[in-house]
Write a protein that holds these residues in place. Structure first.
Motif, PDB file in Angstrom:
ATOM      1  N   ARG A 182      -7.879 -10.357  -3.847  1.00  0.00           N
ATOM      2  CA  ARG A 182      -8.825  -9.647  -2.989  1.00  0.00           C
ATOM      3  C   ARG A 182      -8.340  -9.668  -1.538  1.00  0.00           C
ATOM      4  NH1 ARG A 182     -12.886 -12.961  -5.699  1.00  0.00           N
ATOM      5  NH2 ARG A 182     -13.205 -14.028  -3.714  1.00  0.00           N
ATOM      6  N   THR A 183      -8.308  -8.515  -0.883  1.00  0.00           N
ATOM      7  CA  THR A 183      -7.894  -8.473   0.523  1.00  0.00           C
ATOM      8  C   THR A 183      -8.873  -9.239   1.402  1.00  0.00           C
ATOM      9  OG1 THR A 183      -9.045  -6.364   0.835  1.00  0.00           O
ATOM     10  CG2 THR A 183      -6.711  -6.257   0.265  1.00  0.00           C
ATOM     11  N   SER A 184     -10.136  -9.281   1.017  1.00  0.00           N
ATOM     12  CA  SER A 184     -11.153  -9.946   1.832  1.00  0.00           C
ATOM     13  C   SER A 184     -10.988 -11.470   1.853  1.00  0.00           C
ATOM     14  CB  SER A 184     -12.548  -9.599   1.328  1.00  0.00           C
ATOM     15  OG  SER A 184     -12.697 -10.002  -0.022  1.00  0.00           O
TER      16      SER A 184
ATOM     17  N   LYS B 207      -3.082   5.432  -1.737  1.00  0.00           N
ATOM     18  CA  LYS B 207      -3.574   4.411  -2.667  1.00  0.00           C
ATOM     19  C   LYS B 207      -4.161   3.225  -1.907  1.00  0.00           C
ATOM     20  CE  LYS B 207      -0.521   5.477  -6.533  1.00  0.00           C
ATOM     21  NZ  LYS B 207       0.379   4.906  -7.569  1.00  0.00           N
ATOM     22  N   GLU B 208      -4.942   2.442  -2.623  1.00  0.00           N
ATOM     23  CA  GLU B 208      -5.516   1.244  -2.015  1.00  0.00           C
ATOM     24  C   GLU B 208      -4.455   0.144  -1.904  1.00  0.00           C
ATOM     25  OE1 GLU B 208     -10.166   1.634  -3.491  1.00  0.00           O
ATOM     26  OE2 GLU B 208      -8.936  -0.046  -4.141  1.00  0.00           O
ATOM     27  N   ARG B 209      -4.688  -0.761  -0.982  1.00  0.00           N
ATOM     28  CA  ARG B 209      -3.798  -1.906  -0.837  1.00  0.00           C
ATOM     29  C   ARG B 209      -3.932  -2.783  -2.079  1.00  0.00           C
ATOM     30  NH1 ARG B 209      -3.501  -4.642   5.012  1.00  0.00           N
ATOM     31  NH2 ARG B 209      -3.361  -2.384   5.405  1.00  0.00           N
ATOM     32  N   GLU B 210      -2.800  -3.193  -2.632  1.00  0.00           N
ATOM     33  CA  GLU B 210      -2.833  -3.973  -3.869  1.00  0.00           C
ATOM     34  C   GLU B 210      -2.065  -5.279  -3.722  1.00  0.00           C
ATOM     35  OE1 GLU B 210      -1.003  -2.076  -7.215  1.00  0.00           O
ATOM     36  OE2 GLU B 210       0.971  -1.964  -6.268  1.00  0.00           O
TER      37      GLU B 210
ATOM     38  N   TRP C 196      -3.572 -10.801   8.927  1.00  0.00           N
ATOM     39  CA  TRP C 196      -2.672  -9.816   8.330  1.00  0.00           C
ATOM     40  C   TRP C 196      -1.575  -9.442   9.315  1.00  0.00           C
ATOM     41  CZ3 TRP C 196      -3.039  -7.812   3.393  1.00  0.00           C
ATOM     42  CH2 TRP C 196      -4.185  -8.160   2.689  1.00  0.00           C
TER      43      TRP C 196
ATOM     44  N   GLN D  49       0.841  -1.187   0.000  1.00  0.00           N
ATOM     45  CA  GLN D  49       0.000   0.000   0.000  1.00  0.00           C
ATOM     46  C   GLN D  49       0.876   1.236   0.000  1.00  0.00           C
ATOM     47  OE1 GLN D  49      -2.945   0.122   3.131  1.00  0.00           O
ATOM     48  NE2 GLN D  49      -4.195   1.542   1.960  1.00  0.00           N
TER      49      GLN D  49
END
Length: 129
Positions: A112-114, A43-46, A119, A39
């Motif tokens: 997908r982080t979900s 910005k979004e986590r990628e 983590w 991240q």
């Protein structure tokens, strides 16, 4: 209680290399697929890379393919991310994540982080130009 601890981040010049480690306090570590995300500020986590529980299957984001290598040592409960030919755009906080279960046939699951159950806190990687 599952705990993931990343290490190995730091400051490196463009073109250089770093190896990140993620130590997991998971009793059945090989039952978890592991992923690396990053991240950057604002910005979004990628997604960066993922590896199956036994280590036989891997998947990479196009942006790092050919430069980064994910691996794991199940005897040490550790997953690694070897980063070569680093670019300034690789600058980010890098996170490892754990997903319990078999390797999924769809790679879209791992971006997908979900999809991940646990983590780490992250480690900063800064690449200077």
């Amino acid at each position: 209680q599952v705990r993931l601890v990343e290490s190995g981040g730091g400051l490196v010049q463009a073109g250089g290399s770093l190896r990140l480690s993620c130590a997991a306090s998971i009793r059945t570590f090989s039952s978890y697929a592991m992923g690396w995300f990053r991240q950057a500020p604002g910005k979004e986590r990628e997604f960066v890379a993922a590896i199956s529980g036994a280590g036989g299957s891997t998947y990479y984001a196009d942006s790092v393919k050919g430069r980064f290598t994910i691996s794991r040592d199940n005897a040490k409960n550790t997953v690694y991310l070897q980063m070569n030919s680093l670019k300034p755009e690789d600058t980010a906080v890098y996170y490892c994540a754990a997903d319990y279960g078999p390797w999924r046939s769809s790679h879209y699951y791992y971006i997908r982080t979900s999809s991940y159950d646990y983590w780490g806190q992250g480690t900063q990687v800064t690449v200077s130009s």
